[in-house]
Each structure stands twice: as C-alpha cells, then as structure tokens.
Design an enzyme around this catalytic site. Structure first.
Site, mmCIF file in Angstrom:
data_model
loop_
_atom_site.group_PDB
_atom_site.id
_atom_site.type_symbol
_atom_site.label_atom_id
_atom_site.label_comp_id
_atom_site.label_asym_id
_atom_site.label_seq_id
_atom_site.Cartn_x
_atom_site.Cartn_y
_atom_site.Cartn_z
ATOM 1 N N THR A 268 0.888 -1.197 -0.077
ATOM 2 C CA THR A 268 0.014 -0.183 -0.001
ATOM 3 C C THR A 268 0.694 1.344 -0.030
ATOM 4 O OG1 THR A 268 -0.260 -0.167 2.401
ATOM 5 C CG2 THR A 268 -1.880 -1.106 1.098
ATOM 6 N N PHE A 396 -7.165 5.179 4.695
ATOM 7 C CA PHE A 396 -6.753 3.875 5.393
ATOM 8 C C PHE A 396 -7.779 3.022 5.928
ATOM 9 C CE2 PHE A 396 -2.884 6.852 5.660
ATOM 10 C CZ PHE A 396 -2.120 5.945 5.146
ATOM 11 N N CYS A 403 -6.340 0.698 9.028
ATOM 12 C CA CYS A 403 -5.041 0.383 9.016
ATOM 13 C C CYS A 403 -4.383 0.524 10.283
ATOM 14 C CB CYS A 403 -4.260 1.052 7.770
ATOM 15 S SG CYS A 403 -2.584 0.715 7.791
#
Length: 1062
Positions: A268, A396, A403
C-alpha cells in the site's frame, strides 16, 4: 418510502462478473458509478452487493453499530495466504482482538518516531542506487518503491535486512506475492467449480503461498535462534501477553501477521508513493514547490526527525495522492441490522454487503469542489484538511478495522519524497504519459517511468523522446561518442543544444531540421526536450529553443522547464547563449506565442545572451514554414560567426545533411520476417461510410484499445499514420528505385530516420517521412542549387516569387515539383533530408467509455481534394490511412487527454449546448452517448441542445437515422440542424451560426439554467459561433459592440469550451 436501487443488466447465475475488467476491476466499478450514480446493486454469482459512490453514503455506512467489516470476495481469497492476520481476520475471530491489543503500542507516536533512523537507512539505499546509475537509465518507480517499502517494513518491524537494493532482481517473495494477489483477485470473479479445475493455476498459487510463508518462517526462526531485546513488532508478537486475557499469540497467527505486514505493510505504501511521484512530476508547479520546501527545510543536510513536521507541502502532496488513489480503493461491510441510508432513500436489509468505492467517494464534488478529480495539494493546507467533514478522507479504512500502520506509512513516505527531491530532478521518460492503472491488492500507475537527474550536475541534456508513438516507430536514437563530421569532412567540435517543446510534432520537426544541418556548419548537435535541461541549461554552446503554446500552456515536455525559469530571481543564466523560435496559431489571440515569448524574455532577464531575435511562426498563416526558413537562415548566418566554426561547401544537389545510404538488398527477395506488433497496437473492429456519394466522405471507425489503455468522452486518439501507397510509389518511381530495395542509412548527427539497420525503400517512405508536406522556401532554394535546366530554374524562381499562391495554396510538395520538372538532378539522400519526419495526428474520440470501456470510435472526414494547378488529387495522409483500414488491421495509437474542461459535466443534470459542423460532431456524439447511457441506467439527465451544420439531410446528416434519432426520442437532446444546401429543411438557416441566432431564445434560457457550452469545428465555424453569441448578448442586454464582447468574455468564463481544428 424508499427508492429502488438500480442495477446493470445481469446474466443468470453469473450476475455481473462478466462485465468486470479482469486486469483492473476498479475501472469497471468506476464506469458503473458514472452510469448509475451514487448507488447500484452488483451480483457476483449468488452474492448480492450494494456499491456506494458518494460521500453521503460512505459516511452513512461508517457506523460500527450498524455495519461490520466483511471478509469476502478478494479478501476471502487472500486469506489462503494471510490467514487470520489483522488485515484478513474476521471480526469474531479471537486472534484478531488479541493481535490488535498486543500490537497497537508498536504503532504509537513514540514507537513510530523511533523507526526514523531505520527508514532513513533504507531511503538512503534508494538514493545511492539512483546516484550510482546516473540520469540515463529509465527508472520504474513501482519496482524501486517496492524495494524501499519492503525493506523498510522488514527492518522497522522485524529488525531483518532483506537487502533488496543489492539484488539484481526483486526478492523472490515480491514476485510470489504479486502473482498470489493477482490470482486471488481473479479467483474472486470465477465460480468455485472453475477454480477447482484450473490445476496449473492452483499449483502455482500454492507454490507462491509457500514462498511467502517460507520467508516469514525464516524470520521467526532466526529471531528465536538469536534473541534480541529490541522492542520491535516481532518481539511483541513472540513474547507479548494480551493485557486483557493474558494470552499469547499462537505460532500460526504470528506467521500470518508477519505475512500481513510484509504484504499489506509495503504494497500500500509503495502504491501511494507511485501516485504521489506521478502527480508531482506531472505538475511542474507542484514539483517546484516540493523542491523549494525541501531545500528550505533540509538544505544540504541529511534529513532529521524534527524536519518532518516542517514539510507541510510534502505532507499535503501525500494526503492528496491518498485522496485520489487511496491504498484501500474499495472496502466492504455487512449490515448488522435493517437500516436506511442516504437520508431515507435506500433500504439496506440485514446481512447485505455494502461495497464502498472509496476512490469515488473521496472525489465527491459536494465535499471537494468541482475540481475534485484534480490533484491539488493546496486543499490539504492552511487548516483545510482539518476542516473536511467527518469520514470524507479515509484512505486507510475506518474505525477499529482501519489500517493499524498508517502513521508508519505516512512517516516513511514523507522521508522518501524529501530524500529524493533533495538529491534529484525527475523527468518523465514519456512526457506525454497519462495515468494508466494496474491492480493487484492495490492499484498502481502502469508503465510510468522517469529519469532521476542528480541536482547541480553537469549541464548535459538527457535525450528524452518527444512522443512515445514516434519513438516506437523510429527506435531510440543513440548518439555516438565520437565527433560528428559534415558531408564535406569538416570536424564538428562545437556543441550545439537544440531543445524543443512539442505535443503534436511540429516543433520537434523544426528542431530536427536544425540538428540535422548542424554538422555542415561545424557544430556537434544534441537534440532533446526542454524539460531535460530544467535547472541545468548548458553553457558550453548555443542553446536553440523551438517550442509552442497549447491554449497558453507549455507542451507536455516543456512544462517543468517553464516552471523552473519562472521561479528564477537573479542572473543565474548569465553564461547561457540562446535563440528562440515559437510556433503558434494566431486564431488563439490571447495565448498566441505566450510560451515562446515568455521563454525568450525570461532568459534575457536572467542574464542570458540572445543570439538571434525570436522567430514567430503562425500555423494559421500561409507563411508558417517560410517564417521558419527565414529564421533558420539567419541562425546559420549568425552561429558560425559567433563561434568561429567552419562551414562545409555545398555541392550541387549533393548531400549536405550528413546522411549516407548503402544498398544491402536490391529487392530480388522479400524480407523473411514481418515486424511484430507491440503493446500500443489497437485493432480495427468496424469501418463504415456515413455519407452519400456526392459529398466528401466521412467514416465511422471503431477500434479496440490496447490492453490497459482507457479514454474519456472528449479525449483524443493520437495515431501514427502511413503515407498513401500512391504517393510512396510516385517517390520510388521518381528516383528510379525498387520498392523492395533494402538500404542502410547512416547519419553524422541526430536524425528521425531509422539509421544503422536495414530497411526497404518502401517501408522508409511509407512510415518515416511526410511526402505530402508543402515545399518550403528553403526546399525551393535546395532544388534551385541542384543541377537542372534553364527551364526548371525559371520554374523554381517563379514558384519562389509567388510562394503563397503557387505552392502553399496548391499544397505542392517537393515530390510534385520534382515530377513536374524531371530534369532536376537531386540525390535521394538530399531528398530524404528535405522531408519532415512523420507526425502523429489527433482525432477527437466520438464515443463514451460507458458504451464500452475497451473500445472507442472515431468520426473522420476523408481528405481527397482536387486543386487547380495540381496533377494529382491531394490525399490527406491520416484520413486516407484511416479510410483504408479493414477490420483486424492494427493501428499504432495512444489516448491523449483533452483539456479538463472539454468533457461532459460530471453532473448529468447540467444541460449542454453544443455547436458542431461536419466531423466536429465527433466529441459531441461521445458526450451524448454518455448521457444516453446514464439515462438508460435510471439517472436524471438534462436535455441538451445540439446545433449541427452539414450539407443536406440525405447526404451528410451524420447519425441522423441512428444515434441522434434514438437519443432525441430518449429525451436527452434536441437537434437543431443547419443544411447549407437545403436550408428550407432547417428553418431557413444555412449555417450553424444562423440557426443559433434563430434559436437565440433557447440559448438564453439554457444559459440561465447553468448550461455549459461546447464548440468543435474549424476556426471559421468557431468564430461564427462566437460572433453570434456576442450578438445575442448585445441584443438581449441592449449594449454596444465593445460592451457585448466584454460581457461575452465574462459570461463564458468556465462555461464555454472550444476545440478548433483545420
């Protein structure tokens, strides 16, 4: 009462899976969002999902009490490798809660700051690699940022060095991971039975999972064999106890979480860095601001921890890149109870899956403004980021399942951006590159490459191609290290730098002419783009700039150079000597020659010495090429005197270009192999005539795009054509050659011709040079210097004396003149030198991706003009090429973005007023096709007005019996035609502007409903429309001409867009 949720047509059992792009599924979901709006249903086999695409709906489902994270589809497949790690664990699995509580302290503010030195360690390895390789190699940021983030997460979280920058290729884990993620995504869109039968895929899938698990097991085993007291993430998993239950993580969960961090923790971040660098490098003003901030904060010192909080603009760039292309581009939740979203509009029953299109939702114009799809870091500065509505920026993820490592990623990315721009200037390998996507677990730019040029290095331009299409045909030119020599044997020692800014190829062609002629004047030429010398203009030789303006802006490959010189403050260019020639079109009065004039004046203001006065070329004028010829003649009079070089003597009709030809095959045998197609080849699907027999032909052509290429309604298709066979055979006959004769060309300087490799005469003349370009005055002088008769000399003098009338207006080419005067003795090499290189042509796309994301259509006028004074019919190079294509033919192509304004409004309730004549209908058809698809999908669509000019209803009223008829009946458009040969059928109006005046009440009413206006056609049509709209304002506002003109400018600001062609 709730509103039914729309959905696309589906197939039994399969649902909608067959409509999803296998390579980039996100593209299909975005196109469905364009078509159906803020919400639609999607069926994947027996599974029903609801896709939401707006901020309002995303915000509604960001409620942990009503929705919980869904592990299905691709995530369920990824579980085969990552198991119950944090990313893929189900909410009710005990190990998720255990790991979450244990590992949260590892990502605290203090813990992340403690990772700073290790992050800088790996970033310095990236910088060292780029410094060691120098500016010439092409960098694939996807590869190097993968190395960067992969090594960083391993070192920071596990104190384990993978040393990816010391390997020739990627770590085996990386390739296994990429293949595993791609296959996981594809398995999600295949029935379980099909997956079970794909034995080869399954074996590879299992092997990839094993390769990844082996590395995780190796890291764990090494730590257990060599214990460390470092409080890193690995030790927390191995030694930690859950503060709530006292339990430790099971070994298999430790491995799964280790894999999760190795995969999601680097993939990512690498993705976001790729997008951030794309936008920074693509936008010169952004790159300048990044560089200025980095210089101000870091100077020449290594980055320090305290510097991070001062890099506000760098942080804004990363946040904006995350908004446009979030690491989690889509995520899914399940409804834990029956609920209503969208302010009471949509009912979501318990158990339904909601897929959140995060990318679309974070580009909602209601939150981010009309430019929501544009990269603009300023929207993240000065408190604006903190003021965005709740949940509007969530790259996120959301809530408890967001995340866990987002702070690590942000810090790592800030360090990477700062370290790179402290050391390098970045230049795109292909300046015309437009963003394309590839997708695994995340999305990344596809085929995005650049060069990293060390800052404050020697002033040597990097040879960057002006056009990927032209480069593909020519092959890259590789300059020789030895001094070049002219045809007369004069040693060319003095450096000369020829720099161009060109989108369409004209400026590049002029630059090539100067570079090709340089050796004959004692100069050793280097030719490159203006961007290649941003911040490093050469001082050891003259710098010659050939450039154009495009709607007042620099060419794609000159934007960084222009931004750089505008930022200069003192006399930084005192040792530079230069000359500028500007290309432009005076029809664009406000922006004519803006960029050439700017470059010329700024260079002088910053201390550079002007060698020759700026040349001005007007493409709308008959003297365009003559203006360049005259300026070039002045240049070559000046430079040898300034630099004391020796000028080669010219032999009559000889070769002064340094081009030599050797025959390697006289043509008795055909070549044994055909040229293979490359990745940029599209395929013709349909080619049909739209017009009757008594008018100029117009054709509808459909082409399948090359894989991975995408277009928007309003974009252009750039094609690289070939000369008509008729003209190629004419040239071959004139020089008594054989079509199959094979030759090798060599050149003493840069050239666009294919050098140092065998090529047939036919292929050379077909694809590399322009045979039909009107002869220039310089060409006439070259012909006059060749050996010829008294009669031919008189003809050439006559043509030169009345150039505009007898050459330009009749479009007489060098070939035409040679055929009319067979006694002119000209060598084939000199003829090649006189010809411009083949140019790309751009055509407006006449379709919408909502009709087909992988196919486009063109609406083309075929040029075949009979001109008095010409023996041969004038054939348009590109239009003849397109007209002769058959289904299955391959075409070298690239999609070129139009200006941001020349697209249908994102809001389909905004009406459009469109003006077009002939093939100018092309983009308007794409606009209307998009609105028709949206209407059929159930969206509210405003009715638009189309004013269209042609000859007669039965001759060239394009699409009148098909698309326009259907769309009129659908209620999305009202067509107002103007027939120049049948005005009785168009309210007595002969031309478009007359019909506009006749319908001026409708124009005024549309303007008052915030309609947007679009015009496409020749400059005559565009000027007529402008004059008529101004007259409407004058009458309606009861003002004089000057006031009406001023009111037109104000009223159309941001609402009237033109696309003018000849």
């Amino acid at each position: 009462m709730t509103t039914p949720i729309p959905h696309p047509p589906s197939l039994p059992f399969l649902g909608h899976v067959t409509s999803i792009d296998k390579e980039v599924p996100l593209r299909s979901f975005n196109l469905l969002a364009d078509e159906y709006g803020e919400i639609y249903e999607f069926f994947q086999f027996s599974r029903r999902m609801v896709i939401v695409n707006s901020y309002e709906l995303m915000n509604d489902v960001c409620d942990d009490k009503k929705f919980y994270k869904n592990i299905a589809g691709t995530f369920m497949q990824v579980r085969h490798g990552l198991g119950d790690g944090l990313f893929t664990a189900k909410g009710d699995e005990e190990n998720w809660a255990l790991a979450h509580r244990l590992l949260m302290p590892a990502f605290s503010t203090i813990a992340v700051r403690d990772m700073f030195d290790e992050m800088v360690d790996i970033a310095s390895q990236l910088v060292t690699k780029w410094e060691r390789f120098g500016p010439a190699p092409v960098i694939d940021p996807s590869n190097d940022f993968t190395r960067l983030t992969f090594d960083t997460i391993a070192l920071c979280a596990m104190s384990y060095r993978l040393n990816s920058f010391y390997r020739e290729g990627n770590h085996p884990f990386v390739q296994a991971m990429v293949d595993f993620l791609v296959e996981s995504g594809q398995r999600a869109f295949r029935p379980a039975l099909v997956n079970s039968l794909m034995r080869g895929n399954n074996e590879k899938y299992t092997q990839d999972i094993k390769i990844m698990a082996d590395l995780a097991n190796e890291i764990i085993a090494e730590r257990r064999a060599n214990p460390s007291d470092k409080d890193d993430l690995l030790n927390k998993m191995l030694l930690g106890k859950d503060p709530k239950t006292g339990k430790s993580l099971p070994d298999d969960n430790i491995r799964n979480n280790l894999l999760t961090f190795l995969v999601a923790g680097h993939e990512t971040t690498s993705s976001t860095l790729c997008f951030a660098f794309y936008y920074i490098v693509k936008k010169p003003e952004v790159m300048r601001k990044v560089r200025e901030e980095v210089d101000e904060v870091l100077g020449d010192q290594a980055i320090q921890l305290n510097d991070l909080s001062k890099l506000h603009y760098v942080t804004a760039c990363i946040r904006e890149a995350l908004r446009l292309h979030p690491a989690a581009s889509m995520r899914s939740v399940d409804a834990s109870e029956d609920t209503i979203i969208g302010g009471g509009k949509y009912r979501i029953p318990k158990g339904w899956t909601v897929l959140i299109n995060t990318i679309r939702s974070m580009q909602d114009p209601l939150v981010w403004g009309e430019d929501a799809a544009e990269f603009n870091p300023d929207r993240m500065l000065d408190g604006k980021f903190e003021a965005v509505p709740a949940n509007a920026w969530q790259p996120f993820g959301y809530g408890m399942r967001a995340c866990i490592g987002r702070a690590v990623a942000l810090q790592e990315m800030i360090i990477a951006v700062a370290c790179v721009f402290q050391k390098f200037d970045l230049v795109m390998d292909d300046p015309s590159y437009e963003l394309a996507l590839k997708q695994t677990l995340t999305i990344k730019p596809d085929k995005f490459y650049f060069h990293a040029i060390p800052r404050k290095d020697r002033s040597i331009p990097l040879v960057v191609p002006g056009s990927a299409l032209l480069q593909a045909r020519r092959g890259a030119y590789k300059p020789k290290a030895t001094p070049t020599a002219s045809a007369a044997g004069v040693e060319a020692k003095q450096p000369l730098y020829v720099l161009y800014g060109s989108n369409t190829g004209t400026s590049e062609t002029f630059a090539q002419r100067i570079a090709s002629a340089a050796a004959a004047y004692g100069f050793r030429a280097t030719i490159s783009t203006l961007d290649s010398v941003a911040e490093r203009l050469p001082t050891d030789g003259p710098v010659i700039v050939i450039t154009a303006s495009f709607e007042g802006e620099p060419a794609d490959n000159a934007a960084h150079f222009v931004e750089w010189i505008k930022s200069l403050k003192g006399s930084e260019l005192a040792n530079v000597s230069y000359g500028v020639f500007g290309c432009g079109n005076r029809d664009w009065v406000r922006s004519f020659q803006r960029i050439p004039a700017l470059i010329d004046s700024v260079l002088a203001e910053r201390g550079a010495r002007r060698l020759v006065a700026r040349g001005v070329g007007d493409a709308s004028s008959a003297e365009f090429f003559e203006a360049f010829d005259e300026w070039e003649a002045t240049l070559w009079e000046t430079l040898p005197k300034e630099y004391g070089t020796t000028v080669a003597s010219e032999s009559s009709g000889g070769n002064t270009a340094g081009i030599q030809m050797e025959t390697v095959d006289v043509g008795t045998e055909r070549a044994s192999a055909l040229r293979q197609p490359d990745a940029e080849l599209g395929t013709v699907v349909e080619n049909r005539l739209l017009t009757g027999p008594n008018v100029a032909a117009k054709r509808h052509i459909e082409l399948d795009l090359p894989q991975g290429m995408a277009a928007r309604a309003g974009d252009y298709l750039a094609i690289l054509p070939t000369n008509p066979d008729r003209d190629v055979h004419r040239a071959i006959a004139r020089f008594s050659l054989s079509a199959e004769q094979r030759i090798v060309l060599t050149s003493s300087g840069p050239t666009s011709l294919p050098v140092d490799k065998p090529i047939s005469i036919f292929d050379l003349l077909t694809g590399y040079v322009e045979l039909s370009q009107p002869a220039t005055t310089r060409d006439l002088r070259t012909l006059a210097s060749a050996e010829n008769s008294e009669e031919s000399s008189g003809v050439l003098k006559d043509l030169s004396a009345a150039y505009a009338e007898k050459v330009l207006s009749k479009r007489l080419s060098v070939l035409d003149i040679l055929e009319d005067n067979p006694d002119i003795k000209l060598s084939f090499e000199t003829y090649l030198h006189m010809l411009p290189s083949m140019r790309i042509r751009q055509y407006s796309i006449s379709s919408s991706p909502l009709w087909s994301p992988t196919r486009i259509s063109l609406t083309v006028s075929v040029v075949a003009a009979t001109i008095t004074g010409r023996k041969e019919t004038l054939l348009g190079v590109a239009s003849t090429f397109l007209a002769n294509l058959r289904p299955g033919d391959k075409v070298q192509m690239a999609v070129r973005a139009s200006s941001m304004a020349f697209h249908p409004p994102a809001d389909p309730t905004v009406p459009m007023i469109m003006f077009a004549a002939g093939s100018g209908l092309s983009p308007m058809r794409g606009f209307l096709q998009e609105r028709a698809m949206q209407k059929k999908a159930g969206r509210e669509v405003a009715k638009s007005l189309l004013f269209f000019g042609c000859r007669a209803p039965q001759e060239d009223y394009l699409y009148s019996d098909s698309d326009l008829k259907e769309w009129s009946e659908l209620g999305i458009v009202e067509v107002k035609p103007a027939f120049s040969r049948a005005k009785e059928d168009s309210a007595g109006c002969k031309y478009v502007q007359e019909r506009v005046w006749h319908e001026r009440a409708d124009i005024i009413a549309a303007y008052e409903t915030n309609a947007k206006f679009f015009s496409c056609g020749s400059k005559k049509v565009a000027q007529g429309i402008r004059d008529t709209l101004t007259a409407i304002i004058k009458e309606h506002g009861e003002v004089n001409d000057a006031e009406a003109a001023a009111m037109f400018d104000r009223a159309t600001q941001g609402r009237y867009v033109t696309d003018i062609f000849e």
